[in-house]
Design a protein around this motif. Structure first.
Motif, mmCIF file in Angstrom:
data_model
loop_
_atom_site.group_PDB
_atom_site.id
_atom_site.type_symbol
_atom_site.label_atom_id
_atom_site.label_comp_id
_atom_site.label_asym_id
_atom_site.label_seq_id
_atom_site.Cartn_x
_atom_site.Cartn_y
_atom_site.Cartn_z
ATOM 1 N N LEU A 66 10.867 0.522 -10.368
ATOM 2 C CA LEU A 66 10.225 1.458 -11.300
ATOM 3 C C LEU A 66 9.358 0.769 -12.360
ATOM 4 N N VAL A 67 9.516 -0.526 -12.544
ATOM 5 C CA VAL A 67 8.745 -1.241 -13.568
ATOM 6 C C VAL A 67 7.233 -1.093 -13.376
ATOM 7 N N PRO A 68 6.694 -1.217 -12.151
ATOM 8 C CA PRO A 68 5.243 -1.037 -12.008
ATOM 9 C C PRO A 68 4.755 0.362 -12.431
ATOM 10 N N ILE A 69 5.613 1.352 -12.334
ATOM 11 C CA ILE A 69 5.256 2.688 -12.828
ATOM 12 C C ILE A 69 5.212 2.655 -14.346
ATOM 13 N N ALA A 70 6.201 2.019 -14.952
ATOM 14 C CA ALA A 70 6.275 1.942 -16.414
ATOM 15 C C ALA A 70 5.104 1.162 -17.001
ATOM 16 N N THR A 71 4.642 0.142 -16.284
ATOM 17 C CA THR A 71 3.538 -0.677 -16.802
ATOM 18 C C THR A 71 2.170 -0.074 -16.487
ATOM 19 N N GLY A 72 2.159 0.997 -15.703
ATOM 20 C CA GLY A 72 0.890 1.629 -15.345
ATOM 21 C C GLY A 72 0.224 1.007 -14.132
ATOM 22 N N GLU A 73 0.878 0.035 -13.531
ATOM 23 C CA GLU A 73 0.333 -0.629 -12.341
ATOM 24 C C GLU A 73 0.267 0.345 -11.151
ATOM 25 N N ILE A 74 1.252 1.255 -11.082
ATOM 26 C CA ILE A 74 1.262 2.302 -10.059
ATOM 27 C C ILE A 74 1.085 3.638 -10.770
ATOM 28 N N LYS A 75 0.144 4.432 -10.266
ATOM 29 C CA LYS A 75 -0.189 5.719 -10.883
ATOM 30 C C LYS A 75 0.015 6.844 -9.879
ATOM 31 N N PHE A 76 -0.115 8.094 -10.350
ATOM 32 C CA PHE A 76 0.041 9.246 -9.475
ATOM 33 C C PHE A 76 -0.941 9.199 -8.305
ATOM 34 N N ARG A 77 -2.159 8.732 -8.554
ATOM 35 C CA ARG A 77 -3.133 8.685 -7.459
ATOM 36 C C ARG A 77 -2.655 7.763 -6.340
ATOM 37 N N ASP A 78 -1.883 6.715 -6.695
ATOM 38 C CA ASP A 78 -1.320 5.828 -5.672
ATOM 39 C C ASP A 78 -0.307 6.575 -4.815
ATOM 40 N N LEU A 79 0.497 7.414 -5.466
ATOM 41 C CA LEU A 79 1.474 8.220 -4.739
ATOM 42 C C LEU A 79 0.760 9.193 -3.800
ATOM 43 N N VAL A 80 -0.272 9.846 -4.293
ATOM 44 C CA VAL A 80 -1.029 10.792 -3.477
ATOM 45 C C VAL A 80 -1.673 10.075 -2.295
ATOM 46 N N SER A 81 -2.219 8.895 -2.523
ATOM 47 C CA SER A 81 -2.891 8.171 -1.433
ATOM 48 C C SER A 81 -1.928 7.763 -0.331
ATOM 49 N N VAL A 82 -0.657 7.579 -0.664
ATOM 50 C CA VAL A 82 0.346 7.228 0.348
ATOM 51 C C VAL A 82 0.423 8.316 1.415
ATOM 52 N N PHE A 83 0.306 9.574 0.995
ATOM 53 C CA PHE A 83 0.417 10.688 1.928
ATOM 54 C C PHE A 83 -0.831 10.856 2.795
ATOM 55 N N LYS A 84 -1.854 10.081 2.522
ATOM 56 C CA LYS A 84 -3.118 10.200 3.253
ATOM 57 C C LYS A 84 -3.263 9.181 4.375
ATOM 58 N N SER A 85 -2.274 8.300 4.538
ATOM 59 C CA SER A 85 -2.408 7.278 5.582
ATOM 60 C C SER A 85 -1.156 7.252 6.457
ATOM 61 N N PRO A 86 -1.348 6.946 7.743
ATOM 62 C CA PRO A 86 -0.189 6.801 8.634
ATOM 63 C C PRO A 86 0.766 5.706 8.144
ATOM 64 N N ALA A 87 0.209 4.630 7.599
ATOM 65 C CA ALA A 87 1.062 3.550 7.095
ATOM 66 C C ALA A 87 1.945 4.049 5.952
ATOM 67 N N GLY A 88 1.406 4.916 5.114
ATOM 68 C CA GLY A 88 2.197 5.492 4.023
ATOM 69 C C GLY A 88 3.353 6.325 4.543
ATOM 70 N N TRP A 89 3.094 7.125 5.562
ATOM 71 C CA TRP A 89 4.153 7.949 6.155
ATOM 72 C C TRP A 89 5.211 7.074 6.820
ATOM 73 N N ILE A 90 4.787 5.978 7.443
ATOM 74 C CA ILE A 90 5.753 5.048 8.035
ATOM 75 C C ILE A 90 6.630 4.444 6.940
ATOM 76 N N ALA A 91 6.028 4.088 5.804
ATOM 77 C CA ALA A 91 6.801 3.523 4.684
ATOM 78 C C ALA A 91 7.819 4.538 4.173
ATOM 79 N N ILE A 92 7.396 5.795 4.059
ATOM 80 C CA ILE A 92 8.330 6.842 3.616
ATOM 81 C C ILE A 92 9.475 6.981 4.615
ATOM 82 N N ALA A 93 9.146 7.025 5.904
ATOM 83 C CA ALA A 93 10.177 7.164 6.939
ATOM 84 C C ALA A 93 11.143 5.981 6.929
ATOM 85 N N CYS A 94 10.615 4.776 6.751
ATOM 86 C CA CYS A 94 11.486 3.589 6.700
ATOM 87 C C CYS A 94 12.395 3.633 5.476
#
Length: 156
Positions: A66-94
């Motif tokens: 969670l630290v990268p979220i707290a530091t602003g390194e990861i933002k909501f747009r990063d979360l949204v972009s995960v759902f736009k790629s097959p690799a993101g869905w694979i990461a969620i499934a794993c």
């Protein structure tokens, strides 16, 4: 051989393997357990660490994640972009697969504590000799990497 002496020899063997493999995490873990074991209140602390330690470790790993979220390194747009790629869905499934398998693993350890010996030995071998890391989210990440690489995908 006295059971107390055997446990010390076993811990020293783990420490020696960790030193040989230059694995700092395992060195710290072995030394920490040995120090606690040497203290007068070890009979109270060791069972508590055994029963609660995995949850504490998961909490510490979760904090680190969670630290990268707290530091602003990861933002909501990063979360949204995960759902736009097959690799993101694979990461969620794993991530889901590792979480579910971990639940069954904890149940297995409770039902068959003797499995712990094989798991500890396997984990030590994997960490020391194969430069592995003993951590659930890292396993999910490794699974994701393997699948994404095999499929020639990327997160973009």
């Amino acid at each position: 051989m006295d059971i107390l002496m055997e446990s010390w020899l076993f811990l020293l063997l783990v420490l020696a393997i960790a030193l040989f493999g230059k694995n700092m995490s395992l060195i710290i873990a072995a030394v920490t357990v040995m120090v606690i074991k040497a203290l007068p209140f070890a009979t109270k602390w060791l069972p508590t660490i055994q029963s609660k330690g995995i949850n504490w470790g998961v909490t510490i790993i979760s904090i680190a994640i969670l630290v990268p979220i707290a530091t602003g390194e990861i933002k909501f747009r990063d979360l949204v972009s995960v759902f736009k790629s097959p690799a993101g869905w694979i990461a969620i499934a794993c991530g889901v697969a590792v979480a579910v398998l971990s639940r069954y693993g904890v149940d297995q350890l409770s039902a068959s504590p003797q499995v712990t010996v094989a798991l500890v030995f396997g984990t030590i071998c994997g960490v020391v000799f194969l430069r592995g890391v003993a951590a659930g989210p890292v396993i999910a990440s490794g699974m994701t990497y393997c699948i994404v690489s095999l499929l020639g995908l990327s997160f973009k």
